[in-house]
Design an enzyme around this catalytic site. Structure first.
Site, PDB file in Angstrom:
ATOM      1  N   GLY A  13       0.802  -1.222   0.000  1.00  0.00           N
ATOM      2  CA  GLY A  13       0.000   0.000   0.000  1.00  0.00           C
ATOM      3  C   GLY A  13       0.826   1.259   0.000  1.00  0.00           C
ATOM      4  O   GLY A  13       1.971   1.274  -0.459  1.00  0.00           O
ATOM      5  N   VAL A  15       2.189   2.950   2.346  1.00  0.00           N
ATOM      6  CA  VAL A  15       3.382   3.015   3.193  1.00  0.00           C
ATOM      7  C   VAL A  15       4.400   1.947   2.784  1.00  0.00           C
ATOM      8  O   VAL A  15       5.575   2.230   2.549  1.00  0.00           O
ATOM      9  CB  VAL A  15       2.981   2.865   4.686  1.00  0.00           C
ATOM     10  CG1 VAL A  15       4.210   2.609   5.554  1.00  0.00           C
ATOM     11  CG2 VAL A  15       2.255   4.112   5.157  1.00  0.00           C
ATOM     12  N   CYS A 275      -5.308   9.657   7.923  1.00  0.00           N
ATOM     13  CA  CYS A 275      -4.651   9.326   9.198  1.00  0.00           C
ATOM     14  C   CYS A 275      -5.151  10.086  10.413  1.00  0.00           C
ATOM     15  O   CYS A 275      -5.382   9.495  11.456  1.00  0.00           O
ATOM     16  CB  CYS A 275      -3.148   9.553   9.077  1.00  0.00           C
ATOM     17  SG  CYS A 275      -2.386   8.406   7.949  1.00  0.00           S
TER      18      CYS A 275
HETATM   19  C1  UDX Z   1      -0.280  12.980   8.012  1.00  0.00           C
HETATM   20  C2  UDX Z   1       1.022  13.233   8.804  1.00  0.00           C
HETATM   21  O1  UDX Z   1       1.545  14.522   8.448  1.00  0.00           O
HETATM   22  C3  UDX Z   1       2.046  12.123   8.527  1.00  0.00           C
HETATM   23  O2  UDX Z   1       3.203  12.317   9.323  1.00  0.00           O
HETATM   24  C4  UDX Z   1       1.411  10.776   8.852  1.00  0.00           C
HETATM   25  O3  UDX Z   1       2.325   9.728   8.574  1.00  0.00           O
HETATM   26  C5  UDX Z   1       0.133  10.593   8.061  1.00  0.00           C
HETATM   27  O4  UDX Z   1      -0.774  11.683   8.337  1.00  0.00           O
HETATM   28  P1  UDX Z   1      -1.089  13.365   5.487  1.00  0.00           P
HETATM   29  O5  UDX Z   1      -2.414  12.787   5.910  1.00  0.00           O
HETATM   30  O6  UDX Z   1      -0.480  12.922   4.215  1.00  0.00           O
HETATM   31  O7  UDX Z   1       0.018  13.101   6.631  1.00  0.00           O
HETATM   32  O8  UDX Z   1      -1.342  14.947   5.397  1.00  0.00           O
HETATM   33  P2  UDX Z   1      -0.801  16.265   6.068  1.00  0.00           P
HETATM   34  O9  UDX Z   1       0.096  16.965   5.116  1.00  0.00           O
HETATM   35  O10 UDX Z   1      -0.301  16.046   7.427  1.00  0.00           O
HETATM   36  O11 UDX Z   1      -2.165  17.131   6.133  1.00  0.00           O
HETATM   37  C6  UDX Z   1      -3.287  16.669   6.867  1.00  0.00           C
HETATM   38  C7  UDX Z   1      -4.439  17.640   6.755  1.00  0.00           C
HETATM   39  O12 UDX Z   1      -4.190  18.814   7.519  1.00  0.00           O
HETATM   40  C8  UDX Z   1      -4.738  18.137   5.331  1.00  0.00           C
HETATM   41  O13 UDX Z   1      -6.133  18.179   5.143  1.00  0.00           O
HETATM   42  C9  UDX Z   1      -4.147  19.525   5.308  1.00  0.00           C
HETATM   43  O14 UDX Z   1      -4.727  20.365   4.358  1.00  0.00           O
HETATM   44  C10 UDX Z   1      -4.437  19.977   6.739  1.00  0.00           C
HETATM   45  N1  UDX Z   1      -3.577  21.073   7.210  1.00  0.00           N
HETATM   46  C11 UDX Z   1      -2.222  20.882   7.296  1.00  0.00           C
HETATM   47  C12 UDX Z   1      -4.151  22.270   7.629  1.00  0.00           C
HETATM   48  O15 UDX Z   1      -5.358  22.439   7.593  1.00  0.00           O
HETATM   49  N2  UDX Z   1      -3.329  23.265   8.106  1.00  0.00           N
HETATM   50  C13 UDX Z   1      -1.977  23.107   8.204  1.00  0.00           C
HETATM   51  O16 UDX Z   1      -1.309  24.059   8.658  1.00  0.00           O
HETATM   52  C14 UDX Z   1      -1.403  21.894   7.773  1.00  0.00           C
END
Ligand code: UDX
Length: 462
Positions: A13, A15, A275
């Protein structure tokens, strides 16, 4: 070629496969095999049309595939030959029975543990890569130790912190690699073996070792902390709208404190992705199962604030458009849960779209990558006036619309010709910027009534 060790990853998948591709590319002395029950997925990994898109991933895969990186559906053979097995099967939120909607569904994970026992004839290191509830390794050990063959399995926790869209970079230059083990002789030795793999390309001070439970729990806590920052700034954005403070100015001022730091302080219509919500719900469930209700409530509030932010945003749209959006065409600029991905899992766009349709708006959605997923997410849901419009071209989507709603922070949205869009829209024309990415003053100058998040609105109404 003779390899020094055979590494297997169960689960091809998001990861497992990128992680193994990087290990294989960086460690030509190791034979790395990725197996999965889905033959279609394995076919994808053996082609140049990989099952997932991540910048730079195909290049890394091409370096090693066929040399020391192999994708196969022979799970039993893979287990038999392996010295080290990474388990990277999915652990979604349970949808049934005890803990439904909160706890992790561990059925695939347990099935894998039994398969490992059934097909092993010598000692192996088993590495938990999936995100799991704390103390899962104990259950893993129990299943593995049940074997009648007297084989020793050492269980290690090595959670993955990569983000979508930057997976390859995160794997090549991780902030840290975390390896948890039993603190006895065989546990520490196994942890060193895993550390030696990452030491091929990761500096020694970034490879952290800990006890098993700390490693398991760190993954849930890291995601909870990141999500908590977003909920915190989103909570502040609501107060800004009441007080004419500017949330971006606050993020900058607060984030300039080196103890706090600037990242993950961008106000939004809420976090999405596969996540954050899943892991926090799991953390909450674990706390409750230990009777720690106050701790559970504390983390649950992070999720509740996220829901509140989405709800608040929709209410604002309705209120500012004169308390009715019946029959008005509204365009969602973006649907993915963040930019640079087509992934829409837990995207706030889903909630916003449903609510707007409930209010009988006419909906058009434009997104450079996520339209197929958007169609699936909203399947069966139609507005009173018929189907939702899915349109790749933002200009076409905006024609005759009354409001633009920014859901995803795509770079291309910043570069749109808003003069042209304004001319094609009905008046008064509204912009609700759920990501604060657009040039609000410029939009106001063009003639839009602009409602940013956590900032004073700019309207032409007297
Ligand atoms: C996240 C974690 O960052 C990662 O370490 C873990 O392994 C998996 O979950 P990901 O789900 O890919 O990764 O997305 P991420 O970039 O963390 O963003 C998550 C959500 O938060 C997005 O919807 C993004 O738009 C939102 N976000 C992020 C905000 O609303 N504001 C921010 O300042 C940062």
């Amino acid at each position: 070629m003779k390899f020094s060790k055979n590494i297997l990853c169960i689960g091809a998948g998001y990861v497992g496969s990128p992680t193994m591709a990087v290990i294989a590319a960086k460690c030509p002395d190791l034979k790395v095999t990725v197996v999965d029950i889905s033959e279609e997925r394995i076919r994808g990994w053996n082609s140049d049309d990989l099952p997932i898109f991540e910048p730079g991933l195909l290049d890394v895969v091409r370096v090693a595939r066929g040399r020391n990186l192999f994708f196969s559906s022979d799970i039993t053979g893979g287990i038999r030959d392996a010295d080290i097995i990474f388990v990277s099967v999915n652990t979604p939120t349970k949808t049934f029975g005890v803990g439904a909607g909160m706890a992790s569904d561990l059925q695939y994970w347990e099935k894998t543990a039994h398969e490992i026992v059934a097909n092993s004839d010598r000692a192996k290191i088993i590495v938990e890569k999936s995100t799991l509830p704390v103390r899962t390794a104990e259950a893993m050990e129990r299943i593995l130790q049940e074997n009648k063959k007297g084989i020793h399995f050492e269980v290690i926790s090595n959670p993955e912190f990569l983000s979508e869209g930057s997976a390859v970079k995160d794997l090549l230059e991780p902030d840290r690699v975390l390896i948890g083990s039993r603190q006895n002789e065989s546990g520490l030795k196994a942890a060193q073996e895993i550390a030696a793999i990452f030491a091929h390309w990761v500096a020694a001070d970034r490879i952290i070792t800990s006890n098993l439970w700390s490693a398991e729990l760190s993954k849930l806590v890291a995601n909870a902390f990141l999500a908590q920052r977003i909920s915190s700034i989103n909570a502040v954005s609501a107060l800004c709208e009441k007080t004419d403070a500017d949330v971006d100015e606050i993020s900058f001022a607060v984030g300039s404190d080196t103890r706090i730091g600037p990242r993950f302080l961008s106000a939004s219509i809420g976090f999405g992705g596969s996540c954050f919500k899943k892991d926090i719900l799991n953390l909450v469930y674990i706390c409750r199962s230990y009777g720690l209700n106050e701790v559970a409530d504390y983390w649950q509030a992070v999720i509740e604030m996220n829901g509140y932010q989405q709800e608040r945003f929709v209410h604002k749209i309705i209120k500012e458009m004169f308390n009715t959006i019946v029959g008005k065409k509204i365009v969602l600029l973006g649907f993915a849960f963040k930019a640079n991905t087509g992934d829409t899992r837990e995207s706030p766009g889903i909630h916003v779209a449903r609510k707007l349709l409930e209010e009988q708006a006419v909906l058009a959605i434009t997104d450079p990558q996520a339209l197929d997923n958007a169609r699936r997410d909203l399947a069966g849901i139609t507005g009173v006036t018929g189907a939702v419009e899915y349109e790749l071209d933002p200009y076409r989507a905006a024609a005759d619309a009354q409001a633009l709603v920014v859901v995803t922070e795509w770079e291309e949205f910043k570069k749109l010709d808003f003069e042209r869009i304004f001319v094609s829209m009905r008046k008064p024309a509204f912009v609700f910027d759920g990501r604060n990415i657009l040039d609000h003053r410029e939009l106001f100058r063009i003639g839009f009534n602009v409602f940013p998040l956590g900032k004073p609105s700019l309207t032409h109404f007297k």
